[in-house]
Write an enzyme that holds these catalytic residues in place. Sequence first.
Site, mmCIF file in Angstrom:
data_model
loop_
_atom_site.group_PDB
_atom_site.id
_atom_site.type_symbol
_atom_site.label_atom_id
_atom_site.label_comp_id
_atom_site.label_asym_id
_atom_site.label_seq_id
_atom_site.Cartn_x
_atom_site.Cartn_y
_atom_site.Cartn_z
ATOM 1 N N ASP A 37 -3.457 -2.093 -10.080
ATOM 2 C CA ASP A 37 -3.671 -3.423 -9.511
ATOM 3 C C ASP A 37 -3.151 -4.465 -10.500
ATOM 4 O OD1 ASP A 37 -5.835 -4.633 -7.185
ATOM 5 O OD2 ASP A 37 -5.121 -5.992 -8.764
ATOM 6 N N ILE A 38 -2.490 -5.487 -9.978
ATOM 7 C CA ILE A 38 -1.887 -6.515 -10.829
ATOM 8 C C ILE A 38 -2.944 -7.409 -11.488
ATOM 9 C CG2 ILE A 38 -1.594 -8.394 -9.149
ATOM 10 C CD1 ILE A 38 1.356 -8.557 -10.081
ATOM 11 N N ASN A 94 -11.409 -2.933 1.593
ATOM 12 C CA ASN A 94 -11.798 -4.166 2.273
ATOM 13 C C ASN A 94 -11.106 -4.223 3.630
ATOM 14 O OD1 ASN A 94 -13.290 -5.093 0.019
ATOM 15 N ND2 ASN A 94 -11.391 -5.732 -0.979
ATOM 16 N N GLN A 101 -10.114 -8.799 2.882
ATOM 17 C CA GLN A 101 -8.846 -8.084 2.736
ATOM 18 C C GLN A 101 -7.718 -9.092 2.634
ATOM 19 O OE1 GLN A 101 -7.943 -5.378 5.983
ATOM 20 N NE2 GLN A 101 -5.987 -4.747 5.071
ATOM 21 N N HIS A 107 -5.452 -0.049 1.754
ATOM 22 C CA HIS A 107 -5.505 0.326 0.338
ATOM 23 C C HIS A 107 -6.945 0.564 -0.059
ATOM 24 C CE1 HIS A 107 -5.491 -4.058 0.736
ATOM 25 N NE2 HIS A 107 -6.301 -4.121 -0.315
ATOM 26 N N HIS A 109 -9.299 0.601 -3.418
ATOM 27 C CA HIS A 109 -9.402 0.244 -4.831
ATOM 28 C C HIS A 109 -10.193 1.355 -5.520
ATOM 29 C CE1 HIS A 109 -8.553 -4.208 -4.245
ATOM 30 N NE2 HIS A 109 -8.896 -3.868 -3.017
HETATM 31 P P1 AMP Z 1 -7.643 -6.783 -1.077
HETATM 32 O O1 AMP Z 1 -8.306 -8.097 -1.332
HETATM 33 O O2 AMP Z 1 -8.621 -5.668 -0.882
HETATM 34 O O3 AMP Z 1 -6.621 -6.874 0.026
HETATM 35 O O4 AMP Z 1 -6.890 -6.406 -2.417
HETATM 36 C C1 AMP Z 1 -5.557 -6.733 -2.667
HETATM 37 C C2 AMP Z 1 -5.295 -6.344 -4.105
HETATM 38 O O5 AMP Z 1 -3.902 -6.281 -4.304
HETATM 39 C C3 AMP Z 1 -5.872 -7.331 -5.135
HETATM 40 O O6 AMP Z 1 -6.768 -6.643 -5.992
HETATM 41 C C4 AMP Z 1 -4.613 -7.808 -5.877
HETATM 42 O O7 AMP Z 1 -4.843 -8.001 -7.258
HETATM 43 C C5 AMP Z 1 -3.637 -6.679 -5.612
HETATM 44 N N1 AMP Z 1 -2.228 -7.039 -5.669
HETATM 45 C C6 AMP Z 1 -1.611 -8.061 -5.038
HETATM 46 N N2 AMP Z 1 -0.295 -8.047 -5.299
HETATM 47 C C7 AMP Z 1 -0.077 -6.975 -6.096
HETATM 48 C C8 AMP Z 1 1.097 -6.414 -6.718
HETATM 49 N N3 AMP Z 1 2.309 -6.959 -6.561
HETATM 50 N N4 AMP Z 1 0.956 -5.321 -7.493
HETATM 51 C C9 AMP Z 1 -0.264 -4.773 -7.667
HETATM 52 N N5 AMP Z 1 -1.400 -5.230 -7.105
HETATM 53 C C10 AMP Z 1 -1.304 -6.332 -6.334
#
Ligand code: AMP
Length: 122
Positions: A37-38, A94, A101, A107, A109
């Site tokens: 995760d970024i 989520n 989400q 996805h 986590h």
């Molecule tokens: P959600 O809120 O469950 O949809 O989680 C989306 C997740 O994607 C968040 O934890 C972000 O930090 C992660 N995210 C968004 N863009 C990227 C990316 N380019 N690379 C890795 N993780 C990302």
Amino acid sequence: MIDIERYDPNNIFAKILKKEIPSKIIFENDFVYAFEDINPQAPIHILIIPKKPFCSFIDFSKKADEKLIAGFFKSITKITELLNLKDGYRLITNVGNFGCQEVPHLHFHLLSGKNIGRIVSD
Ligand code: AMP
């Protein structure tokens, strides 16, 4: 508001799968792609996504065939074993707006590396 009923082929995880934007890979097989995760919320924070297009958990559980569903969840367990998460972890997905989400590609986590605390705050 994200749309979790119609798959958006331009969502950020679709672009990661197509290698149009970079990611730090942890694991990959026929069923899943797992990457860091970024914006990590724990020492280990990995996102595990199916390689096929599903908007969210509900889309996946309704539309994916049984081989893919089994392969997806067994792959998650394989990742926890590869990372040696013997002290445990949290697995979250989520769904939709109330679930907060952000990215409309299913996805999970995977959070670990410390005690993650209670599941919901505020
Ligand atoms: P959600 O809120 O469950 O949809 O989680 C989306 C997740 O994607 C968040 O934890 C972000 O930090 C992660 N995210 C968004 N863009 C990227 C990316 N380019 N690379 C890795 N993780 C990302």
